[in-house]
Motif scaffolding. Structure first.
Motif, mmCIF file in Angstrom:
data_model
loop_
_atom_site.group_PDB
_atom_site.id
_atom_site.type_symbol
_atom_site.label_atom_id
_atom_site.label_comp_id
_atom_site.label_asym_id
_atom_site.label_seq_id
_atom_site.Cartn_x
_atom_site.Cartn_y
_atom_site.Cartn_z
ATOM 1 N N VAL A 1 5.632 -2.064 4.726
ATOM 2 C CA VAL A 1 4.424 -2.163 3.904
ATOM 3 C C VAL A 1 3.464 -3.191 4.483
ATOM 4 C CG1 VAL A 1 3.556 -2.864 1.646
ATOM 5 C CG2 VAL A 1 5.537 -1.362 1.794
ATOM 6 N N SER B 1 -0.169 -2.056 5.831
ATOM 7 C CA SER B 1 -1.334 -2.552 5.095
ATOM 8 C C SER B 1 -2.168 -3.505 5.940
ATOM 9 C CB SER B 1 -0.884 -3.253 3.807
ATOM 10 O OG SER B 1 -0.077 -4.380 4.096
ATOM 11 N N ALA C 1 -3.631 -3.679 -9.949
ATOM 12 C CA ALA C 1 -2.428 -2.851 -10.014
ATOM 13 C C ALA C 1 -2.577 -1.728 -11.037
ATOM 14 C CB ALA C 1 -1.223 -3.728 -10.355
ATOM 15 N N SER D 1 2.043 4.525 -0.964
ATOM 16 C CA SER D 1 1.095 4.145 -2.015
ATOM 17 C C SER D 1 0.937 2.629 -2.078
ATOM 18 C CB SER D 1 1.560 4.687 -3.375
ATOM 19 O OG SER D 1 2.833 4.173 -3.725
ATOM 20 N N VAL D 2 2.014 1.895 -1.802
ATOM 21 C CA VAL D 2 1.925 0.439 -1.761
ATOM 22 C C VAL D 2 1.138 -0.009 -0.531
ATOM 23 C CG1 VAL D 2 3.234 -1.720 -1.799
ATOM 24 C CG2 VAL D 2 4.145 0.301 -2.926
ATOM 25 N N HIS E 1 -2.002 -2.395 -0.923
ATOM 26 C CA HIS E 1 -2.078 -3.700 -0.267
ATOM 27 C C HIS E 1 -3.204 -3.738 0.761
ATOM 28 C CE1 HIS E 1 2.218 -5.398 -1.186
ATOM 29 N NE2 HIS E 1 1.506 -5.160 -2.266
ATOM 30 N N SER F 1 0.679 -9.539 1.872
ATOM 31 C CA SER F 1 1.491 -8.363 1.564
ATOM 32 C C SER F 1 2.974 -8.697 1.525
ATOM 33 C CB SER F 1 1.232 -7.268 2.602
ATOM 34 O OG SER F 1 2.053 -6.140 2.372
ATOM 35 N N ALA G 1 2.726 -4.249 -5.937
ATOM 36 C CA ALA G 1 3.839 -3.433 -5.445
ATOM 37 C C ALA G 1 4.700 -2.907 -6.596
ATOM 38 C CB ALA G 1 4.693 -4.250 -4.477
ATOM 39 N N THR H 1 2.977 0.135 -8.180
ATOM 40 C CA THR H 1 2.584 1.285 -7.352
ATOM 41 C C THR H 1 3.687 1.811 -6.444
ATOM 42 O OG1 THR H 1 1.713 -0.199 -5.630
ATOM 43 C CG2 THR H 1 0.176 0.556 -7.320
ATOM 44 N N ILE H 2 4.909 1.315 -6.555
ATOM 45 C CA ILE H 2 5.953 1.753 -5.630
ATOM 46 C C ILE H 2 6.830 2.849 -6.196
ATOM 47 C CG2 ILE H 2 7.772 0.129 -6.322
ATOM 48 C CD1 ILE H 2 8.341 -0.249 -3.304
ATOM 49 N N THR I 1 10.497 -3.249 -2.620
ATOM 50 C CA THR I 1 10.174 -4.262 -1.618
ATOM 51 C C THR I 1 10.984 -5.522 -1.915
ATOM 52 O OG1 THR I 1 8.308 -5.070 -2.939
ATOM 53 C CG2 THR I 1 7.841 -3.370 -1.290
#
Length: 259
Positions: free
Chosen positions: A66, A70, A110, A128-129, A133, A194, A201, A204-205, A211
């Protein structure tokens, strides 16, 4: 002199309040005992156990994926955004909108991204993360690069155009090398942001992958252990190194621009 010394008391008290718990965390990560609150002797065993924890290692891999993805998005878009705002627009409204992700609460970003993903029916996951980010860190990269732009020599760009070079060639040959220290500093900042970002995160994960900050959160719900202290100490070292490197690159770029 006595009054002036008393003025330093709030200063040092604030620093002690902020950094003393971090120092205690690092010291306790080398604790040989099972308790996270009583020091029983020096040991590195908790750092070794981290390597054997499959859940932590999986979270670390996801976090690095991620952070890397990002950082690329934020660096490219943030650099272009900074150049566009500094060279082609003079709108304070656009400036405010461009830098808004840097000042908005993480929770607002978020929830907004989660609603947007639901609106376009995007399945949640690592990608998506990465997008979330990237959007979040883009404003920070743009701010760093734009600061570097204010110290760059615009006469070199004008000379390049006068000699027949187009906008793309001028950007690649003249502008980009001048901005490189700021771009690298912004990229390191985006990577650091990030690396330890949790709220965006978490929203949206989805439920399949996690993570590292989410893994840490799920672990401390049942109590803090020396293993968590060791993990936090490693993240602290990585973040501290990236921030210092970014600051050094920014200073190097500024000194070269002045020369």
């Amino acid at each position: 002199m006595r009054r002036s010394k008393l003025l330093y008391l709030p200063f040092w008290a604030t620093y002690a309040f902020l950094y003393l718990p971090i120092l205690v965390l690092v010291v306790m990560s080398f604790n040989s005992g099972e308790s996270a609150y009583s020091y029983e002797g020096f040991s590195l065993k908790w750092y070794g156990q981290l390597l054997e924890n499959e859940r932590v290692m999986a979270g670390l891999v996801n976090t690095l994926i991620v952070a890397a993805g990002s950082t690329v998005i934020a660096t490219v878009l943030g650099t272009l955004l900074a150049v566009g705002l500094a060279r082609y627009t003079r709108s304070k409204t656009l400036d405010a909108f461009a830098l808004m992700p840097a000042v908005l609460p993480d929770l607002v970003i978020a929830i907004g991204l989660l609603l947007f993903y639901g609106l376009i029916q995007l399945t949640l996951g690592l990608y998506s993360v990465i997008i979330a980010h990237g959007v979040f860190a883009m404003a920070f990269v743009a701010a760093v690069v734009r600061t570097r732009l204010t110290n760059s020599d615009t006469s070199l760009e004008e000379a390049s155009r006068d000699l027949g070079a187009g906008p793309v060639v001028t950007f690649m040959k003249i502008t980009l090398p001048q901005l490189l220290p700021g771009i690298v500093a912004g990229a390191l900042l985006a990577f650091t942001l990030s690396l330890d970002e949790f709220v965006i995160a978490f929203f949206t994960i989805g439920n399949v992958e996690q993570t590292l900050p989410i893994v840490i959160y799920s672990m401390i719900r049942f109590g803090v252990t020396p293993e968590i202290n060791a993990l936090a100490a490693i993240l602290l070292l990585v973040s501290f190194t990236a921030v210092i490197a970014g600051q050094r690159l920014t200073k190097i770029g500024e000194s070269r621009a002045q020369d």
